[in-house]
Design an enzyme around this catalytic site. Sequence first.
Site, mmCIF file in Angstrom:
data_model
loop_
_atom_site.group_PDB
_atom_site.id
_atom_site.type_symbol
_atom_site.label_atom_id
_atom_site.label_comp_id
_atom_site.label_asym_id
_atom_site.label_seq_id
_atom_site.Cartn_x
_atom_site.Cartn_y
_atom_site.Cartn_z
ATOM 1 N N ASP A 1 74.599 26.426 41.707
ATOM 2 C CA ASP A 1 74.320 27.539 41.493
ATOM 3 C C ASP A 1 73.974 28.050 40.087
ATOM 4 O O ASP A 1 73.475 27.683 39.366
ATOM 5 C CB ASP A 1 75.959 28.017 40.905
ATOM 6 C CG ASP A 1 76.205 30.220 40.866
ATOM 7 O OD1 ASP A 1 75.446 30.759 41.558
ATOM 8 O OD2 ASP A 1 77.053 30.010 40.090
ATOM 9 N N ASP B 1 73.396 31.639 38.262
ATOM 10 C CA ASP B 1 73.976 32.418 37.177
ATOM 11 C C ASP B 1 75.678 32.039 36.577
ATOM 12 O O ASP B 1 76.447 31.939 37.331
ATOM 13 C CB ASP B 1 74.552 34.228 37.238
ATOM 14 C CG ASP B 1 73.248 35.010 38.218
ATOM 15 O OD1 ASP B 1 72.763 35.478 36.868
ATOM 16 O OD2 ASP B 1 72.952 34.312 39.215
ATOM 17 N N ASP C 1 80.535 28.059 39.307
ATOM 18 C CA ASP C 1 80.740 28.342 38.029
ATOM 19 C C ASP C 1 82.222 28.906 38.451
ATOM 20 O O ASP C 1 83.212 29.545 37.839
ATOM 21 C CB ASP C 1 80.427 28.944 36.625
ATOM 22 C CG ASP C 1 80.025 30.936 37.458
ATOM 23 O OD1 ASP C 1 79.188 30.739 38.346
ATOM 24 O OD2 ASP C 1 80.043 31.621 36.343
#
Length: 220
Positions: free
Chosen positions: A8, A10, A167
């Site tokens: 990922d 961000d 995250d």
Amino acid sequence: MMKLAAFDLDGTLADTLADLAAAVNFALEKQGLSPYPTEDYRQFVGNGVDNLMKTVLREHFTPQKAEEMKADFFAYYAGHCLDMTVPYPGIAELLDFLEEQRVMTAVISNKPNDFVQDILLQLYPGHLFSVAWGQHPEIPRKPAPDGLNKAMELLGVSPQDTLYIGDSNVDVVFAHNAGVKVCGVSWGFRGARELEEAGADIIVDTAQELKEVILKALHE
């Protein structure tokens, strides 16, 4: 044996929160609406721009307002997406390690694709990702597995040879939908509790711990 580390963006490779918050708050204020504290955006982002607009508009949502805000958001963010955005500690060294080990790397994000390219080029100019995709009309946004499935097919690797690193709960569901193990990073926007509740296979607190997970996977 692990052949592909897919990330990922961000909250995983880059701390983009402050710039995202500033851009959305700019768009809200143009609508005459109150901005949100930057910390609130930890829960707002991650599901694409359309959902972000719905979330922040709340009871003020109309399709027209959402479209106006998107246009203002894009215009502002295009000139300010790197004002406060920084790489997370140890990630540049981790990418160097993956290159040394000949592990391919990919980025699959719900962020608009142009911004993905700009941020990766600025933060990690010395690293060549095998695949780097943001939001794209031909690829459904996460948690639909299409982006990861397409990357694995393009690079000739199996789900068993792939690790996805993210995250949020969206990242966990995304990876599992593609049959891939997921390593959650607690340093991102959502924290360890959400990752654990979502069913992350592994959770790490630092880039060094992630390196150790990858080293183990290389010898399995």
